[in-house]
Design an enzyme around this catalytic site. Structure first.
Site, PDB file in Angstrom:
ATOM      1  CB  SER A 196      36.422 101.479 124.672  1.00 12.52           C
ATOM      2  OG  SER A 196      37.835 101.604 124.513  1.00 12.52           O
ATOM      3  CE1 TYR A 204      34.495 106.918 124.149  1.00 11.38           C
ATOM      4  CE2 TYR A 204      36.602 105.962 124.761  1.00 11.38           C
ATOM      5  CZ  TYR A 204      35.589 105.932 123.862  1.00 11.38           C
ATOM      6  OH  TYR A 204      35.384 105.034 123.129  1.00 11.38           O
ATOM      7  CE  LYS A 239      31.846 104.137 124.438  1.00 12.85           C
ATOM      8  NZ  LYS A 239      30.889 103.543 123.531  1.00 12.85           N
TER       9      LYS A 239
END
Ligand code: UDP
Length: 352
Positions: A135, A161, A165
């Site tokens: 992302s 979150y 990643k």
């Protein structure tokens, strides 16, 4: 037959990627989907989630499906034992930014422990080709725009979150340094929106959507009363947040092109590639485009900034053009028209 293992293949980007792969006339892999159904719907009595059944119906091809959690090493081992896996496309993850603030350990478990478990099983079965679902959040607070792959990562990431990643990318770099057999393409997505033009598969968020486009779509269809515009005082064209929205079918095509890169044997190690259009649109621009595409009015009210939001980001998409011969082809209008087709034909998502 060689197999392509797709973790999280019943989810939003995963299902569109499975569709794009199977739409290739000369696609030479068997598709094996592993998904724990944490964010996908399977009807009572069915063997497969609705999204995969619809893809099978549209393509006339069969998808192998296993309800397995990526933290379940034994379960994964059995799947790898049954199929001749050549490459893994790894989507399976939790992805709700706000929820990750409340439940950081669950996000570490699912996204980091799960990913490491998958890598152990890959290594044990001598599978070293991986396409990872990353992302643009790994870039944190942008130091410059557009964001290219050389931009530093890991600084000023605003959510657990996003950090999962980033941590997974660091683990993948270590893995590649430890053994040159690993070949990992990390696709850094900007903001995936829209749906397959058939209107048969699309984004089906659990509960009230967190993301802009599904929220707008649910306002347009009458399921939600109005959009709250989070922040109207950013230093952008009209004060609202600017993002690089990318049609999910373009994004899926990026994975098809990434898979072809393994065949050409042109790289080794860890290879990060942005998937974005290179153009940013504001919240108000997206609302206007959606109203034009749907013919519905989307009520929108000003609201305070959302914690952790950036003013603006968009991609430098040159690496994808150079390495993958890929470029986003679909416009904001296409994104809105396809999101609306999916939403209006499936007002309750896959449960309808
Ligand atoms: N946004 C908004 N209202 C919403 C959801 C999102 O105004 O209900 C804005 C948000 O502040 C951001 C943009 O829309 O500027 C995209 O948000 P989204 O959550 O879709 O993606 P991300 O913030 O992860 O880029």
């Amino acid at each position: 037959m060689p197999a392509l293992l797709v973790t999280g293949g019943a989810g939003y980007v995963g299902s569109h990627t499975v569709m794009a792969m199977l739409e290739q006339p000369d696609f030479e892999y068997e598709i094996v989907v592993v998904d724990n159904l944490s964010n996908a719907y399977r009807a009572e009595g069915d063997k497969k989630p609705v999204a995969l059944l619809r893809i099978e119906e549209m393509t006339g091809k069969t998808i192998q499906f296993y309800e397995v959690d990526i933290r379940d090493k034994q379960g994964l081992n059995e799947v790898f034992g049954k199929h001749d896996v050549h490459c893994v496309v790894h989507f399976a993850a939790l992805k709700a930014v706000g929820e990750s603030v409340e439940k950081p350990l669950e996000y570490c478990q699912a996204n980091i422990t799960g990913t490491c478990t998958l890598f152990e099983v890959m290594r044990d079965h001598r599978v070293y080709n991986l396409i990872y679902s990353s992302s643009c959040t790994v870039y944190g607070e942008p130091e410059r725009l557009p964001l290219d792959e050389e931009h530093p990562t890991g600084r000023g990431i605003s959510s657990p979150y996003g950090r999962t990643k980033y941590f997974c990318e660091e683990i993948m770099k270590d893995l590649c340094a430890s053994d040159p057999k690993w070949k990992i393409i990390s696709l850094r997505y900007f903001n995936p929106v829209g749906a397959h033009p058939s209107g048969r598969i699309g984004e089906d968020p659990n509960g009230i959507p967190n993301n802009l486009m599904p929220f707008i779509a649910q306002v347009a269809v009458g399921r939600l009363p109005e959009l709250k515009v989070f922040g109207t005082d950013y230093p952008t064209i009209d004060g609202t947040g600017v993002r690089d929205y990318i049609h999910v079918v373009d994004l899926a095509d990026g994975h098809v092109k990434a898979l072809q890169l393994f065949h050409r044997n042109e790289f080794s190690g860890f290879c990060p590639i942005n998937l974005g259009t290179g153009t940013g649109y504001s919240v108000y621009q997206v609302v206007a485009a959606f109203e034009a595409a749907s013919g519905r009015r989307v009520a929108a009210a000003r609201a305070p900034r959302r914690a952790g939001d950036l003013a603006a980001n968009w991609a430098a998409p040159a690496a994808a053009a150079r390495l993958l011969a890929w470029r986003a082809a679909r416009s904001l209008r296409d994104m809105c028209a396809d999101a609306w087709r999916w939403q209006s034909a499936n007002p309750d998502g896959y449960r309808g």
